[in-house]
Each structure stands twice: as C-alpha cells, then as structure tokens.
Scaffold this motif. Structure first.
Motif, mmCIF file in Angstrom:
data_model
loop_
_atom_site.group_PDB
_atom_site.id
_atom_site.type_symbol
_atom_site.label_atom_id
_atom_site.label_comp_id
_atom_site.label_asym_id
_atom_site.label_seq_id
_atom_site.Cartn_x
_atom_site.Cartn_y
_atom_site.Cartn_z
ATOM 1 N N ASN A 1 0.857 -1.200 0.000
ATOM 2 C CA ASN A 1 0.000 0.000 0.000
ATOM 3 C C ASN A 1 0.888 1.244 0.000
ATOM 4 O OD1 ASN A 1 -2.339 -1.543 0.077
ATOM 5 N ND2 ASN A 1 -2.330 -1.626 2.319
ATOM 6 N N ILE A 2 0.802 2.018 -0.997
ATOM 7 C CA ILE A 2 1.591 3.274 -1.128
ATOM 8 C C ILE A 2 0.835 4.392 -0.452
ATOM 9 C CG2 ILE A 2 2.560 4.951 -2.731
ATOM 10 C CD1 ILE A 2 2.780 2.647 -4.763
ATOM 11 N N ARG A 3 1.539 5.117 0.496
ATOM 12 C CA ARG A 3 0.906 6.235 1.239
ATOM 13 C C ARG A 3 0.690 7.397 0.306
ATOM 14 N NH1 ARG A 3 3.228 8.918 6.770
ATOM 15 N NH2 ARG A 3 1.383 10.219 7.210
ATOM 16 N N PRO A 4 -0.476 7.759 0.273
ATOM 17 C CA PRO A 4 -0.773 8.887 -0.652
ATOM 18 C C PRO A 4 -0.049 10.152 -0.226
ATOM 19 C CG PRO A 4 -2.628 8.473 0.784
ATOM 20 C CD PRO A 4 -1.670 7.335 1.035
ATOM 21 N N THR A 5 0.559 10.794 -1.176
ATOM 22 C CA THR A 5 1.304 12.052 -0.891
ATOM 23 C C THR A 5 0.319 13.191 -0.715
ATOM 24 O OG1 THR A 5 1.486 12.541 -3.237
ATOM 25 C CG2 THR A 5 3.290 11.302 -2.217
ATOM 26 N N GLU A 6 0.643 14.030 0.348
ATOM 27 C CA GLU A 6 -0.214 15.190 0.621
ATOM 28 C C GLU A 6 0.520 16.465 0.192
ATOM 29 O OE1 GLU A 6 -2.293 13.358 4.643
ATOM 30 O OE2 GLU A 6 -1.132 15.213 4.711
ATOM 31 N N LYS A 7 -0.167 17.186 -0.573
ATOM 32 C CA LYS A 7 0.403 18.453 -1.016
ATOM 33 C C LYS A 7 0.297 19.475 0.119
ATOM 34 C CE LYS A 7 -0.589 17.809 -5.894
ATOM 35 N NZ LYS A 7 -1.261 18.377 -7.084
ATOM 36 N N SER A 8 1.475 20.100 0.526
ATOM 37 C CA SER A 8 1.510 21.091 1.617
ATOM 38 C C SER A 8 1.787 22.474 1.055
ATOM 39 C CB SER A 8 2.613 20.721 2.623
ATOM 40 O OG SER A 8 2.698 21.728 3.620
ATOM 41 N N ASN A 9 1.059 23.470 1.625
ATOM 42 C CA ASN A 9 1.245 24.883 1.236
ATOM 43 C C ASN A 9 2.244 25.613 2.118
ATOM 44 O OD1 ASN A 9 -0.662 24.664 -0.808
ATOM 45 N ND2 ASN A 9 -2.366 25.116 0.602
ATOM 46 N N LEU A 10 2.928 24.917 3.008
ATOM 47 C CA LEU A 10 3.846 25.564 3.961
ATOM 48 C C LEU A 10 4.987 26.281 3.265
ATOM 49 C CD1 LEU A 10 4.581 26.113 6.879
ATOM 50 C CD2 LEU A 10 5.813 23.925 6.919
ATOM 51 N N PRO A 11 5.645 25.735 2.300
ATOM 52 C CA PRO A 11 6.746 26.491 1.670
ATOM 53 C C PRO A 11 6.259 27.783 1.023
ATOM 54 C CG PRO A 11 6.907 24.185 1.150
ATOM 55 C CD PRO A 11 5.562 24.351 1.787
ATOM 56 N N VAL A 12 5.109 27.763 0.449
ATOM 57 C CA VAL A 12 4.601 28.983 -0.196
ATOM 58 C C VAL A 12 4.319 30.049 0.845
ATOM 59 C CG1 VAL A 12 2.771 29.921 -1.621
ATOM 60 C CG2 VAL A 12 3.673 27.633 -2.098
ATOM 61 N N VAL A 13 3.712 29.634 1.947
ATOM 62 C CA VAL A 13 3.387 30.593 3.019
ATOM 63 C C VAL A 13 4.656 31.180 3.600
ATOM 64 C CG1 VAL A 13 2.357 30.827 5.299
ATOM 65 C CG2 VAL A 13 1.216 29.455 3.536
ATOM 66 N N THR A 14 5.642 30.300 3.807
ATOM 67 C CA THR A 14 6.921 30.786 4.357
ATOM 68 C C THR A 14 7.557 31.791 3.428
ATOM 69 O OG1 THR A 14 7.233 28.654 5.449
ATOM 70 C CG2 THR A 14 9.167 30.060 5.224
ATOM 71 N N VAL B 1 5.771 35.071 3.694
ATOM 72 C CA VAL B 1 6.118 35.774 4.948
ATOM 73 C C VAL B 1 7.480 36.440 4.831
ATOM 74 C CG1 VAL B 1 6.647 35.447 7.392
ATOM 75 C CG2 VAL B 1 4.646 34.339 6.388
ATOM 76 N N LEU B 2 8.434 35.719 4.260
ATOM 77 C CA LEU B 2 9.778 36.283 4.094
ATOM 78 C C LEU B 2 9.739 37.509 3.198
ATOM 79 C CD1 LEU B 2 11.921 33.021 3.745
ATOM 80 C CD2 LEU B 2 11.831 34.618 5.678
ATOM 81 N N VAL B 3 8.943 37.394 2.108
ATOM 82 C CA VAL B 3 8.844 38.534 1.196
ATOM 83 C C VAL B 3 8.246 39.725 1.903
ATOM 84 C CG1 VAL B 3 7.719 39.394 -0.884
ATOM 85 C CG2 VAL B 3 8.770 37.121 -0.882
ATOM 86 N N LEU B 4 7.210 39.503 2.700
ATOM 87 C CA LEU B 4 6.576 40.595 3.444
ATOM 88 C C LEU B 4 7.543 41.224 4.439
ATOM 89 C CD1 LEU B 4 3.012 39.100 4.070
ATOM 90 C CD2 LEU B 4 3.648 40.964 2.496
#
Length: 209
Positions: free
Chosen positions: A10-23, A26-29
């Motif tokens: 059974n292959i664990r389904p990959t979850e797409k995370s938005n954390l890098p985009v948010v980070t 934040v850095l840009v701001l």
C-alpha cells in the motif's frame, strides 16, 4: 510457495503542503517591511538635517541683524569734514585774551617820555627800569599789541626830567626829588655815579605806580 506475483504494498498517498509557499510569502513581506522602515528612517534623517541646517542659517542671520550698523561717510571729503566737525566740538574753548585797560598819563601825574625798545627788552623789564608796574606800562600803551626791537616806541610816565646844573651830582639830585640814587642810575642806564652838566636825567617815581 510464494505467490508468483507478489502483492503490491500500500503506497501512502502524498499530501500536497502549502507551507513552503506561506513561508516564502512571509519572508517577502518581512523584506518589504524592512525596506519600508529603512526608507522612512532615511527620509526622516534627511529632513532633520535640512531643518538643522536652516536653523543654523537663521541664527546667523539673526546675529547679523542685531549687530549695529555704522553710518559711513559717502566719500573721503565727507569723512574729513565730519572729522573736522568732531575736532571742533571736542576742542575746549580758549579763554578770551585779557585786555589791559588803558591808563591816562594825567592819572599818574609827572612827565611823559618816550622809550625806544631795544633788543631783549620786554614790558616787564622796561617797567622795572622806570619803577612802574607792568600793567601800568601796558595801560599807557594799550594800542600797542606787540613790541619789536628797533621799531616800537613806548610811552613811559616818570616823575620828572632834570637838567644837570653846576654842582649837581647824583646824590644831590636824588635828595632833591626824594628818590634813591640807585633808582636814578637804573632809569638812566648808568653804571657809574657821574653826571655831566647839561645832561637830562630821568627821575622815576619813588614808589611803583
């Protein structure tokens, strides 16, 4: 016997995370905020420096305005004229020349003779010769401002003019007019006690007049 075809895990389904985009956002701001704060600081500093500069300039202008302004003459001629006026104002008033009142010969009595001024003689020396006060001699010659040797002739008042006769020696003549022999010798410029017949002797007053 294992299965010929193994079962798939059974292959664990990959979850797409938005954390890098948010980070990243934040850095840009944060960067933008830092840039904005830095710009405000720089603009405030420049404004403060301009205000300080204007204050210094204004204070210097105020000091110049408070300094007294001296009126200078338009040209050298006016400067010289102004200096002359100040000198005249500061110069003390000279006392008026005292004039000797005129004296009439009749008020003294006696006889009037004329004396030719010689070199080195003054009013005081001539007055002393004829036993007169200096003021009296000047009063008799009030019209004569200055005396000059060989030029000026002064009016002199004496007691009498005596013509020497037989037996008239100076001592006898002095007793006759109640004057000292030395006064007669001085009035006639004598250094020796002699007189000649027919000589005219000037007899001064016994007391100064």
């Amino acid at each position: 016997m294992e299965d010929e075809f193994p079962k798939k895990r059974n292959i664990r389904p990959t979850e797409k995370s938005n954390l890098p985009v948010v980070t990243l956002l934040v850095l840009v701001l944060l960067v933008l905020a830092m840039l904005y704060v830095g710009y405000e600081y720089i603009s405030d500093s420049s404004t403060n420096s301009e205000e300080l500069t204007s204050i210094v300039v204004d204070s210097s202008v105020g000091q110049n305005a408070e300094e007294p302004v001296l009126d200078e003459p338009a040209d050298e001629d006016e400067a010289v004229a102004e200096t002359g006026r100040k000198a005249e104002e500061e110069e003390p008033e000279k006392p008026a020349k005292k004039e000797t009142p005129a004296i009439s010969a009749s008020s003294l009595g006696g006889q009037q003779i004329t004396h030719a001024v010689k070199s080195g003689e003054t009013y005081s020396s001539i007055a002393a010769r004829y036993n007169l006060k200096t003021e009296t001699l000047k009063g008799l010659n009030s019209s004569v401002p200055d005396i000059k040797a060989g030029v000026t002739k002064l009016k002199v008042q004496v007691k009498a003019v005596h013509t020497v006769g037989p037996g008239d020696i100076l001592r006898v003549v002095a007793n006759e007019y109640n004057v000292s022999k030395g006064a007669i010798m001085k009035a006639n410029g004598k250094t020796r006690d002699i007189s000649e017949r027919g000589e005219k002797l000037i007899i001064p007053f016994p007391e100064k007049k």
